[in-house]
Design a protein around this motif. Structure first.
Motif, PDB file in Angstrom:
ATOM      1  N   HIS A 283       0.846  -1.200   0.000  1.00 46.21           N
ATOM      2  CA  HIS A 283       0.000   0.000   0.000  1.00 46.21           C
ATOM      3  C   HIS A 283       0.875   1.242   0.000  1.00 46.21           C
ATOM      4  O   HIS A 283       1.682   1.433   0.904  1.00 46.21           O
ATOM      5  CB  HIS A 283      -0.882   0.025   1.250  1.00 46.21           C
ATOM      6  N   PHE A 284       0.699   2.092  -0.997  1.00 44.23           N
ATOM      7  CA  PHE A 284       1.519   3.304  -1.026  1.00 44.23           C
ATOM      8  C   PHE A 284       0.727   4.494  -0.492  1.00 44.23           C
ATOM      9  O   PHE A 284      -0.505   4.474  -0.443  1.00 44.23           O
ATOM     10  CB  PHE A 284       2.094   3.560  -2.418  1.00 44.23           C
ATOM     11  N   SER A 285       1.471   5.535  -0.100  1.00 47.46           N
ATOM     12  CA  SER A 285       0.835   6.716   0.496  1.00 47.46           C
ATOM     13  C   SER A 285       0.679   7.806  -0.563  1.00 47.46           C
ATOM     14  O   SER A 285       1.269   7.744  -1.646  1.00 47.46           O
ATOM     15  CB  SER A 285       1.722   7.242   1.628  1.00 47.46           C
ATOM     16  N   VAL A 286      -0.081   8.836  -0.205  1.00 45.92           N
ATOM     17  CA  VAL A 286      -0.250   9.990  -1.100  1.00 45.92           C
ATOM     18  C   VAL A 286       1.108  10.647  -1.347  1.00 45.92           C
ATOM     19  O   VAL A 286       1.412  11.043  -2.480  1.00 45.92           O
ATOM     20  CB  VAL A 286      -1.252  10.997  -0.469  1.00 45.92           C
ATOM     21  N   GLU A 287       1.946  10.692  -0.299  1.00 42.42           N
ATOM     22  CA  GLU A 287       3.269  11.321  -0.449  1.00 42.42           C
ATOM     23  C   GLU A 287       4.115  10.530  -1.451  1.00 42.42           C
ATOM     24  O   GLU A 287       4.787  11.106  -2.307  1.00 42.42           O
ATOM     25  CB  GLU A 287       4.009  11.368   0.898  1.00 42.42           C
ATOM     26  N   GLN A 288       4.072   9.204  -1.351  1.00 45.00           N
ATOM     27  CA  GLN A 288       4.827   8.380  -2.314  1.00 45.00           C
ATOM     28  C   GLN A 288       4.264   8.566  -3.725  1.00 45.00           C
ATOM     29  O   GLN A 288       5.016   8.614  -4.699  1.00 45.00           O
ATOM     30  CB  GLN A 288       4.746   6.905  -1.922  1.00 45.00           C
ATOM     31  N   LEU A 289       2.957   8.668  -3.809  1.00 45.67           N
ATOM     32  CA  LEU A 289       2.326   8.854  -5.120  1.00 45.67           C
ATOM     33  C   LEU A 289       2.782  10.174  -5.738  1.00 45.67           C
ATOM     34  O   LEU A 289       3.116  10.248  -6.926  1.00 45.67           O
ATOM     35  CB  LEU A 289       0.802   8.820  -4.963  1.00 45.67           C
ATOM     36  N   ASP A 290       2.843  11.217  -4.893  1.00 49.88           N
ATOM     37  CA  ASP A 290       3.259  12.538  -5.384  1.00 49.88           C
ATOM     38  C   ASP A 290       4.658  12.512  -5.994  1.00 49.88           C
ATOM     39  O   ASP A 290       4.968  13.310  -6.874  1.00 49.88           O
ATOM     40  CB  ASP A 290       3.195  13.567  -4.243  1.00 49.88           C
ATOM     41  N   GLU A 291       5.498  11.586  -5.500  1.00 52.77           N
ATOM     42  CA  GLU A 291       6.869  11.515  -6.029  1.00 52.77           C
ATOM     43  C   GLU A 291       6.910  11.036  -7.482  1.00 52.77           C
ATOM     44  O   GLU A 291       7.859  11.309  -8.203  1.00 52.77           O
ATOM     45  CB  GLU A 291       7.716  10.579  -5.160  1.00 52.77           C
ATOM     46  N   VAL A 292       5.885  10.297  -7.916  1.00 56.77           N
ATOM     47  CA  VAL A 292       5.922   9.767  -9.297  1.00 56.77           C
ATOM     48  C   VAL A 292       4.871  10.384 -10.222  1.00 56.77           C
ATOM     49  O   VAL A 292       4.996  10.290 -11.444  1.00 56.77           O
ATOM     50  CB  VAL A 292       5.776   8.220  -9.330  1.00 56.77           C
TER      51      VAL A 292
END
Ligand SMILES: Cc1ncc(COP(=O)(O)O)c(C=O)c1O
Length: 343
Positions: A116-125
């Motif tokens: 499960h990824f976070s919104v912050e991790q999503l923002d990185e890509v």
């Protein structure tokens, strides 16, 4: 490749179930028509029932889960787009680059926590696209997450990721091969998993024990587009009601009992811990583990095989999956064998 005679206790995967006598009877008695032309009454009944359960405008019967992922990605993207997936997702690890081959997209990976990824991790890509970067047009989540150990997305994190993807104009797709397990474990109904996302599907050939079929759901507009790609990929069928009948039977008889599989997985995990294995504690029906420190992984698998028990070796770890054809006695037998051979 596998054997033709099934092992007595087959924990390799929940895909190893054989249809029950009652399911075979339902299949034999199915009313059928031309699915490709929308005239198969059993397929239509399954689609209507699943659209109702998902709370979506429409749903479509598909031959498999892999096909559902490939069709969805084709329907949502253009050549050269980016699709965000978890680094251990089935789309990336086990579909022979189908999304890349079929839709010419790039798969952008995030290493999520237990899948499960976070919104912050999503923002990185996430990227709107530029002269240099591919635009992110799909964000995909897997629920339950197979290679992370049958983990269930926390619903708030799931909603937050979907919302963030939508803010930047990306579509949200869900690989719900084992979505009924997620629902059984979390109490979150199918319609709540479907509500924040744009395409979602569930498999009938995993814990539900049917021989063929998945159902993909979404808006009327999406399903119309998906039907076009189903045809493009040669997956439109004819008298497919014989397969859909197995899925309808499973909906009536095999959903409630998924909690038994989860209890068996927890029982197995406890036995493995007691035998000295390193275990990823299961949330649903999948148990990943390492053998005790001084045991070779291949010897461990072949030692069990000598007792007619099959488990999988997946991405360097051992994996046992509980399902319809595994009883609590089977779990106890497996624990006894492991305990006696590792003692
Ligand atoms: C998470 C996940 N997605 C997709 C699939 C593919 O489903 P199918 O075997 O129906 O093509 C699987 C199969 O194991 C899976 O575990």
């Amino acid at each position: 490749m596998g054997t033709t005679t099934p092992p007595k206790i087959d924990l390799y995967s929940d895909t190893q179930t054989r249809p029950t006598a009652q399911m075979r009877e339902a299949i034999a008695n199915a009313e059928v028509g031309d699915e490709q032309a929308g005239e198969d009454p059993t397929c239509n009944a399954l689609q209507e029932r699943m659209a109702d359960l998902f709370g979506t405008e429409a749903a479509m019967f598909v031959v498999s889960g892999t096909m559902s992922n490939n069709i969805s990605i084709a329907a949502w993207t253009r050549r050269g787009d980016a699709v965000v997936v978890d680094a251990r997702s089935h789309i990336l690890r086990s579909e022979t680059a189908g999304a890349v081959v079929g839709s010419s997209v790039v798969l952008d990976q995030i290493r999520g926590e237990r899948g499960h990824f976070s919104v912050e991790q999503l923002d990185e890509v996430l990227h709107p696209g530029s002269l240099y970067a591919a635009p992110t047009t799909v964000v995909s989540m897997e629920n339950t997450h197979n290679f992370a150990g049958g983990t269930v997305w926390p619903i708030d994190q799931y909603r937050a990721v979907a919302e963030r993807a939508h803010e930047v104009g990306a579509r949200v797709h869900v690989d719900g091969a084992r979505l009924f397990n997620a629902t059984a474990a979390s109490g979150v109904p199918l319609r709540d998993w479907a509500e924040p996302v744009d395409s979602i599907w569930v498999d009938f050939t995993k814990g539900l024990g049917a021989p063929i079929g998945a159902v993909l759901a979404g808006s009327t507009e999406f399903i119309a587009q998906a039907r076009r790609y189903k045809h493009v990929f040669g997956a439109a069928m004819r008298q497919a009601g014989i397969a859909a009948a197995g899925c309808l039977y499973a909906l009536d008889h095999h959903v409630e009992r998924l909690t038994d599989d989860h209890a068996n997985a927890a029982r197995l995990a406890a036995g493995l811990v007691a035998a000295g294995c390193e275990v990823v504690m299961p949330e649903t029906n999948i148990v990943f583990f390492d053998p005790p420190a001084d045991t070779n992984i291949d010897d461990f698998v072949s030692g069990l095989a000598a007792h007619d028990i099959r488990i999988g070796k997946v991405q360097g770890r051992l994996r046992a999956v509980t399902h319809l054809d595994i009883t609590t006695d089977d779990i106890d037998t497996t624990i006894d064998v492991i305990t006696s051979t590792t003692a």
